[in-house]
Design a protein around this motif. Structure first.
Motif, PDB file in Angstrom:
ATOM      1  N   THR A 190      -7.284  -5.708  -5.818  1.00 18.42           N
ATOM      2  CA  THR A 190      -8.289  -4.815  -6.408  1.00 18.42           C
ATOM      3  C   THR A 190      -9.228  -4.248  -5.352  1.00 18.42           C
ATOM      4  O   THR A 190      -9.643  -3.089  -5.445  1.00 18.42           O
ATOM      5  CB  THR A 190      -9.072  -5.515  -7.533  1.00 18.42           C
ATOM      6  N   ASP A 191      -9.552  -5.022  -4.314  1.00 16.13           N
ATOM      7  CA  ASP A 191     -10.378  -4.484  -3.231  1.00 16.13           C
ATOM      8  C   ASP A 191      -9.706  -3.300  -2.551  1.00 16.13           C
ATOM      9  O   ASP A 191     -10.377  -2.373  -2.093  1.00 16.13           O
ATOM     10  CB  ASP A 191     -10.631  -5.561  -2.171  1.00 16.13           C
ATOM     11  N   ALA A 192      -8.378  -3.338  -2.473  1.00 18.32           N
ATOM     12  CA  ALA A 192      -7.650  -2.291  -1.765  1.00 18.32           C
ATOM     13  C   ALA A 192      -7.333  -1.092  -2.642  1.00 18.32           C
ATOM     14  O   ALA A 192      -7.481   0.060  -2.213  1.00 18.32           O
ATOM     15  CB  ALA A 192      -6.360  -2.858  -1.177  1.00 18.32           C
ATOM     16  N   TYR A 193      -6.882  -1.335  -3.893  1.00 15.60           N
ATOM     17  CA  TYR A 193      -6.394  -0.246  -4.738  1.00 15.60           C
ATOM     18  C   TYR A 193      -7.375   0.166  -5.837  1.00 15.60           C
ATOM     19  O   TYR A 193      -7.293   1.284  -6.337  1.00 15.60           O
ATOM     20  CB  TYR A 193      -5.078  -0.631  -5.405  1.00 15.60           C
ATOM     21  N   GLY A 194      -8.244  -0.748  -6.272  1.00 15.74           N
ATOM     22  CA  GLY A 194      -9.139  -0.455  -7.392  1.00 15.74           C
ATOM     23  C   GLY A 194      -8.615  -1.039  -8.679  1.00 15.74           C
ATOM     24  O   GLY A 194      -8.405  -2.257  -8.790  1.00 15.74           O
ATOM     25  N   ASP A 195      -8.391  -0.203  -9.681  1.00 19.56           N
ATOM     26  CA  ASP A 195      -7.825  -0.665 -10.947  1.00 19.56           C
ATOM     27  C   ASP A 195      -6.393  -1.139 -10.700  1.00 19.56           C
ATOM     28  O   ASP A 195      -5.597  -0.445 -10.048  1.00 19.56           O
ATOM     29  CB  ASP A 195      -7.811   0.475 -11.972  1.00 19.56           C
ATOM     30  N   ILE A 196      -6.057  -2.313 -11.231  1.00 17.69           N
ATOM     31  CA  ILE A 196      -4.737  -2.902 -10.995  1.00 17.69           C
ATOM     32  C   ILE A 196      -4.284  -3.646 -12.244  1.00 17.69           C
ATOM     33  O   ILE A 196      -5.103  -4.025 -13.091  1.00 17.69           O
ATOM     34  CB  ILE A 196      -4.753  -3.914  -9.820  1.00 17.69           C
ATOM     35  N   PRO A 197      -2.983  -3.909 -12.391  1.00 17.29           N
ATOM     36  CA  PRO A 197      -2.546  -4.831 -13.438  1.00 17.29           C
ATOM     37  C   PRO A 197      -3.116  -6.227 -13.172  1.00 17.29           C
ATOM     38  O   PRO A 197      -2.943  -6.770 -12.079  1.00 17.29           O
ATOM     39  CB  PRO A 197      -1.023  -4.827 -13.298  1.00 17.29           C
ATOM     40  N   TYR A 198      -3.805  -6.764 -14.138  1.00 17.16           N
ATOM     41  CA  TYR A 198      -4.390  -8.113 -14.004  1.00 17.16           C
ATOM     42  C   TYR A 198      -4.100  -8.946 -15.247  1.00 17.16           C
ATOM     43  O   TYR A 198      -3.348  -9.913 -15.193  1.00 17.16           O
ATOM     44  CB  TYR A 198      -5.894  -8.019 -13.745  1.00 17.16           C
ATOM     45  N   TYR A 256      -3.075  -1.288 -16.346  1.00 14.74           N
ATOM     46  CA  TYR A 256      -4.038  -1.507 -15.278  1.00 14.74           C
ATOM     47  C   TYR A 256      -5.387  -1.855 -15.904  1.00 14.74           C
ATOM     48  O   TYR A 256      -5.859  -1.172 -16.802  1.00 14.74           O
ATOM     49  CB  TYR A 256      -4.215  -0.245 -14.445  1.00 14.74           C
ATOM     50  N   ASP A 257      -6.018  -2.913 -15.388  1.00 19.28           N
ATOM     51  CA  ASP A 257      -7.376  -3.259 -15.806  1.00 19.28           C
ATOM     52  C   ASP A 257      -8.378  -2.563 -14.902  1.00 19.28           C
ATOM     53  O   ASP A 257      -8.135  -2.372 -13.703  1.00 19.28           O
ATOM     54  CB  ASP A 257      -7.590  -4.774 -15.719  1.00 19.28           C
ATOM     55  N   LYS A 258      -9.516  -2.208 -15.447  1.00 18.99           N
ATOM     56  CA  LYS A 258     -10.570  -1.609 -14.637  1.00 18.99           C
ATOM     57  C   LYS A 258     -11.073  -2.639 -13.623  1.00 18.99           C
ATOM     58  O   LYS A 258     -11.080  -3.844 -13.886  1.00 18.99           O
ATOM     59  CB  LYS A 258     -11.717  -1.131 -15.520  1.00 18.99           C
ATOM     60  N   GLN A 259     -11.511  -2.151 -12.474  1.00 21.19           N
ATOM     61  CA  GLN A 259     -11.894  -3.062 -11.404  1.00 21.19           C
ATOM     62  C   GLN A 259     -13.002  -4.022 -11.847  1.00 21.19           C
ATOM     63  O   GLN A 259     -12.959  -5.216 -11.525  1.00 21.19           O
ATOM     64  CB  GLN A 259     -12.340  -2.284 -10.154  1.00 21.19           C
ATOM     65  N   LYS A 260     -13.976  -3.534 -12.586  1.00 20.07           N
ATOM     66  CA  LYS A 260     -15.043  -4.409 -13.060  1.00 20.07           C
ATOM     67  C   LYS A 260     -14.462  -5.562 -13.874  1.00 20.07           C
ATOM     68  O   LYS A 260     -14.867  -6.728 -13.697  1.00 20.07           O
ATOM     69  CB  LYS A 260     -16.039  -3.621 -13.915  1.00 20.07           C
ATOM     70  N   ALA A 261     -13.522  -5.273 -14.754  1.00 21.72           N
ATOM     71  CA  ALA A 261     -12.919  -6.315 -15.584  1.00 21.72           C
ATOM     72  C   ALA A 261     -12.135  -7.308 -14.737  1.00 21.72           C
ATOM     73  O   ALA A 261     -12.112  -8.511 -15.034  1.00 21.72           O
ATOM     74  CB  ALA A 261     -12.011  -5.680 -16.636  1.00 21.72           C
ATOM     75  N   VAL A 262     -11.501  -6.820 -13.663  1.00 26.33           N
ATOM     76  CA  VAL A 262     -10.754  -7.720 -12.779  1.00 26.33           C
ATOM     77  C   VAL A 262     -11.717  -8.685 -12.095  1.00 26.33           C
ATOM     78  O   VAL A 262     -11.497  -9.904 -12.075  1.00 26.33           O
ATOM     79  CB  VAL A 262      -9.960  -6.921 -11.727  1.00 26.33           C
ATOM     80  N   LEU A 276      -6.143   9.086  -4.221  1.00 23.62           N
ATOM     81  CA  LEU A 276      -6.341   9.561  -2.859  1.00 23.62           C
ATOM     82  C   LEU A 276      -7.005   8.483  -2.017  1.00 23.62           C
ATOM     83  O   LEU A 276      -7.687   7.581  -2.542  1.00 23.62           O
ATOM     84  CB  LEU A 276      -7.232  10.810  -2.854  1.00 23.62           C
ATOM     85  N   LEU A 277      -6.859   8.592  -0.721  1.00 23.82           N
ATOM     86  CA  LEU A 277      -7.507   7.664   0.203  1.00 23.82           C
ATOM     87  C   LEU A 277      -9.024   7.772   0.147  1.00 23.82           C
ATOM     88  O   LEU A 277      -9.734   6.850   0.567  1.00 23.82           O
ATOM     89  CB  LEU A 277      -7.045   7.950   1.636  1.00 23.82           C
ATOM     90  N   THR A 278      -9.541   8.878  -0.367  1.00 25.52           N
ATOM     91  CA  THR A 278     -10.977   9.157  -0.338  1.00 25.52           C
ATOM     92  C   THR A 278     -11.674   8.940  -1.682  1.00 25.52           C
ATOM     93  O   THR A 278     -12.871   9.217  -1.803  1.00 25.52           O
ATOM     94  CB  THR A 278     -11.215  10.611   0.108  1.00 25.52           C
ATOM     95  N   THR A 279     -10.965   8.444  -2.679  1.00 24.99           N
ATOM     96  CA  THR A 279     -11.574   8.188  -3.990  1.00 24.99           C
ATOM     97  C   THR A 279     -12.287   6.841  -3.967  1.00 24.99           C
ATOM     98  O   THR A 279     -11.653   5.795  -3.805  1.00 24.99           O
ATOM     99  CB  THR A 279     -10.509   8.195  -5.099  1.00 24.99           C
ATOM    100  N   LYS A 280     -13.585   6.854  -4.134  1.00 28.86           N
ATOM    101  CA  LYS A 280     -14.344   5.606  -4.061  1.00 28.86           C
ATOM    102  C   LYS A 280     -14.008   4.684  -5.228  1.00 28.86           C
ATOM    103  O   LYS A 280     -13.809   5.138  -6.360  1.00 28.86           O
ATOM    104  CB  LYS A 280     -15.855   5.895  -4.065  1.00 28.86           C
ATOM    105  N   LEU A 281     -13.987   3.390  -4.947  1.00 26.27           N
ATOM    106  CA  LEU A 281     -13.742   2.393  -5.975  1.00 26.27           C
ATOM    107  C   LEU A 281     -15.047   2.011  -6.660  1.00 26.27           C
ATOM    108  O   LEU A 281     -16.144   2.268  -6.164  1.00 26.27           O
ATOM    109  CB  LEU A 281     -13.076   1.162  -5.363  1.00 26.27           C
ATOM    110  N   TRP A 282     -14.923   1.331  -7.796  1.00 27.28           N
ATOM    111  CA  TRP A 282     -16.088   0.983  -8.616  1.00 27.28           C
ATOM    112  C   TRP A 282     -17.116   0.180  -7.824  1.00 27.28           C
ATOM    113  O   TRP A 282     -18.318   0.432  -7.929  1.00 27.28           O
ATOM    114  CB  TRP A 282     -15.617   0.188  -9.839  1.00 27.28           C
ATOM    115  N   PHE A 283     -16.680  -0.781  -7.017  1.00 25.59           N
ATOM    116  CA  PHE A 283     -17.636  -1.655  -6.331  1.00 25.59           C
ATOM    117  C   PHE A 283     -18.373  -0.936  -5.205  1.00 25.59           C
ATOM    118  O   PHE A 283     -19.446  -1.364  -4.776  1.00 25.59           O
ATOM    119  CB  PHE A 283     -16.932  -2.897  -5.773  1.00 25.59           C
ATOM    120  N   ASP A 284     -17.783   0.161  -4.720  1.00 28.43           N
ATOM    121  CA  ASP A 284     -18.314   0.878  -3.553  1.00 28.43           C
ATOM    122  C   ASP A 284     -19.378   1.870  -4.043  1.00 28.43           C
ATOM    123  O   ASP A 284     -19.152   3.057  -4.171  1.00 28.43           O
ATOM    124  CB  ASP A 284     -17.145   1.606  -2.866  1.00 28.43           C
ATOM    125  N   ALA A 285     -20.580   1.344  -4.264  1.00 28.61           N
ATOM    126  CA  ALA A 285     -21.594   2.085  -5.007  1.00 28.61           C
ATOM    127  C   ALA A 285     -22.268   3.193  -4.195  1.00 28.61           C
ATOM    128  O   ALA A 285     -22.728   4.184  -4.761  1.00 28.61           O
ATOM    129  CB  ALA A 285     -22.667   1.121  -5.514  1.00 28.61           C
TER     130      ALA A 285
END
Length: 477
Positions: free
Chosen positions: A134-142, A156-162, A467-476
């Protein structure tokens, strides 16, 4: 002729269905055990996961370049962020098809054998794998991952839920682990020391609490309050470091294995310059002297060079990573005491605990130097410098920069922390292809679009463009 072929196929299908039991009995390897052994599974799963964590695809060709620990001296495309949707399959495929599958099986066997310690250890390690993903891809199957009989195409679960789910899993693991319970075998990290596994579980809980701290501060604090109320321990010295100690070839560290046949990588000029500026005694550990003698002795290569620019600098007058990291036995560090102390310092700085942030920061620096057998006297001299002092007014800068140095070689973790803390502030080369940006996520493997297309599309719609440039949920920020 067409009808005849269909008839033959129908007869063949009937024959297969009627003799299925016989085929099942015939297709048994007489030399193999019918029941998987948790100890063998545990050893193999740890080794496979550590290899992926320290591998070419996930560190040397990506995250170590993104954080400017390493750079490339030839074949510089990755250092210019030229990737495809097949570039980041290793972490995904190893994580799901090997690691998580194996840890789920160990959990099942631990239950079947009434040995909760196998279950607890596997749950800790499975949580670490999900965290890497999840740190690398964001939303993932969990929540549906690893349940192939129920979910062929897991959602795929949302990163917050993971992250929230992993905090629950690690709490369960901590409560399941019993130092006075049945022994386990096959543990090539802690040799069956369950107390240390409990410390590792709690340390991962702290790591995740800080991952979510910029978005869910109350939840992060509640995790730390809970750990304190339970009287639980964290990793408490360098002997508690969670790491796989490699052996000699062919069981050597992936970095060592790569340098046996290739010479693509150098230490980055960014970190060499920083270590020089701070008179940091880790410089000769992190970097090798140039093969051809130079006045500076250690010369880093700027990130993002073109192939022709890199060729001009040459191999002999630039520094490889240090000999320590090129040894076959170099450990794959998963969680260090130094990181734990930096985490505690940050938790204190955020007001999550009443500990002394400046003192913990100093301890973290000294623990990092001690990790590389640098003397206490040298560590004290280094930590006393004005340029290394803790700045309470900008704790993210102080902790972020020193943590970046301490996490040298741990590409995936250093990259996650740099995105979260936004320090050190790094500049992308003009030769890179992302308009001055540095990648903030891995793109999903292309196979997900063909094999799990609906779930993939839902994730992209929720999270943002793949994309490589799409920020993930934790990256505020």
């Amino acid at each position: 002729m067409k009808n005849y072929k269909l008839y033959i196929l129908a007869v063949f299908a009937f024959a297969l269905s009627s003799c299925g039991k016989e085929l099942d009995e015939v297709n048994i390897n007489p030399n193999a055990t019918e029941n998987a052994q948790p100890d063998y599974l545990l050893t193999g799963a740890i080794k496979n996961t550590a290899d992926a964590y320290w591998s070419t695809a996930n560190t040397m060709n990506s995250s170590l370049l993104f954080v400017q620990h390493w750079s490339k001296i030839q074949y510089t495309e990755e250092d210019r962020f030229i990737f495809s949707n097949s570039s980041f399959t290793s972490l995904w495929s190893t994580g799901y098809s090997q690691s998580i599958t194996a840890f789920n099986k160990i959990i099942e066997l631990g239950n079947a054998q009434s040995n909760p310690n196998y279950k607890g250890v596997a749950l800790v390690l499975r949580s670490w794998v999900f965290l890497l993903l999840t740190d690398a891809y964001g939303d993932i199957p969990y929540s549906q991952a690893g349940k192939i009989n129920d979910y062929i195409t897991p959602a795929y679960d949302k990163q917050k839920a993971v992250y929230f789910g992993l905090l629950d899993d690690l709490k369960t693991a901590k409560n399941t682990l019993d130092p006075s319970g049945k022994a386990i075998a096959g543990d090539v990290i802690y040799s069956g020391n369950i107390v240390r596994w409990k410390k590792f579980a709690n340390s991962l809980r702290l790591r995740i609490a800080l991952r979510i701290a910029d978005k869910e501060a109350a939840k992060a604090k509640s995790v730390l309050d809970e750990i304190k109320a339970d009287g639980d321990l964290f990793i408490s010295d360098n002997t508690d470091n969670a790491q796989l100690n490699y052996l000699t070839s062919p069981q050597q560290n992936p970095v060592s294995a790569l340098f046996e046949t290739r010479d693509d990588y150098r230490i980055s000029k960014t970190i060499v310059d920083k270590l020089f500026a701070l008179n940091d005694p880790r410089l000769p550990v992190y970097a090798s002297k140039t093969q051809t003698a130079t006045p500076e002795e250690y010369i880093g290569v700027p990130n993002g060079l073109t192939n022709s620019e890199a060729s001009i600098l040459g191999f002999a007058k630039t520094s490889k990573p240090g000999a320590y990291f090129l040894l076959p036995q170099a450990p794959a560090v998963i969680f260090s005491y130094s990181e734990l102390l930096f985490d505690r310092a940050e938790a204190a700085a955020r007001g999550f605990t009443t500990e002394n942030a400046a003192d913990l920061y100093q301890q973290a620096i000294k623990a990092s130097l001690k990790q590389y057998n640098i003397s206490d006297a040298a560590a004290a001299t280094y930590a006393a410098q004005a340029s290394v002092q803790y700045d309470a007014a900008n704790y993210k800068k102080s902790i972020g920069e020193q943590k970046w140095i301490a996490l040298f070689g741990q590409g995936l973790e250093a990259w996650a922390e740099r995105r979260r803390l936004d320090y050190p502030q790094l500049t992308a080369s003009v030769n890179t292809v992302l308009n001055g940006q540095i990648p903030v996520r891995f793109i999903y493997p292309g196979t997900e679009q063909s094999l799990n297309g609906i779930s993939y599309k839902n994730a992209v719609a929720s999270q943002g463009a793949d994309l490589l440039t799409t920020k993930l949920w934790f990256d505020a920020f």
